[in-house]
Design a protein around this motif. Sequence first.
Motif, PDB file in Angstrom:
ATOM      1  N   VAL A  83      -7.188   7.187   3.975  1.00  0.00           N
ATOM      2  CA  VAL A  83      -6.466   5.917   4.177  1.00  0.00           C
ATOM      3  C   VAL A  83      -6.874   4.906   3.100  1.00  0.00           C
ATOM      4  O   VAL A  83      -6.027   4.298   2.447  1.00  0.00           O
ATOM      5  N   GLU A  87      -4.442   3.524   0.130  1.00  0.00           N
ATOM      6  CA  GLU A  87      -4.105   2.096   0.080  1.00  0.00           C
ATOM      7  C   GLU A  87      -4.468   1.493  -1.278  1.00  0.00           C
ATOM      8  O   GLU A  87      -3.702   0.721  -1.840  1.00  0.00           O
ATOM      9  N   LEU A 110       2.935   0.724   1.877  1.00  0.00           N
ATOM     10  CA  LEU A 110       1.589   0.230   2.170  1.00  0.00           C
ATOM     11  C   LEU A 110       1.366   0.086   3.676  1.00  0.00           C
ATOM     12  O   LEU A 110       0.286   0.396   4.181  1.00  0.00           O
ATOM     13  N   TRP A 113       1.480   3.841   5.498  1.00  0.00           N
ATOM     14  CA  TRP A 113       0.498   4.839   5.064  1.00  0.00           C
ATOM     15  C   TRP A 113      -0.580   5.076   6.126  1.00  0.00           C
ATOM     16  O   TRP A 113      -0.813   6.206   6.552  1.00  0.00           O
ATOM     17  N   MET A 114      -1.239   4.005   6.555  1.00  0.00           N
ATOM     18  CA  MET A 114      -2.348   4.170   7.494  1.00  0.00           C
ATOM     19  C   MET A 114      -1.916   4.812   8.815  1.00  0.00           C
ATOM     20  O   MET A 114      -2.502   5.819   9.226  1.00  0.00           O
TER      21      MET A 114
END
Length: 136
Positions: A83, A87, A110, A113-114
């Motif tokens: 992660v 990022e 952005l 993604w996590m």
Amino acid sequence: MASSAARSVLSVLAGWGVVGVLVVTTDGVLAKLFPAEYVIGRMPPDYLVGISLATSTVWSVAGGWVTARLAPGRPWHHIVGLVIWGELLGIASSVMTWGQIQMWYQLGLLGLWMPAVVLGGWLRAGKPASIRAGAA
């Protein structure tokens, strides 16, 4: 056989690499399917950028799964590593390509993604131990 530290780094890089290969391949397929829409110097239409964002999110889930699968131990530490790595690279990429693609796409990458990587990790490794044990 690689050391545990090397395997840790490689598990994170493998997850990231899987995402990269799948994203580049998907974008190449879209460019071949819609050549009139992918013209240098012109932003592609929103619907194609949306497809790219959606598929990139799915590929990010796959990257989290791969990282958790290859981690030599403590998969959630490796997922967090992926992660953070993603990022940081995503921010750098957004800065370098600002104005060349829709802003919502860059922010979407952005922002998604996590949770996508975490979902992939959860699909492979289950809940983190601290959550399973009821710790805060």
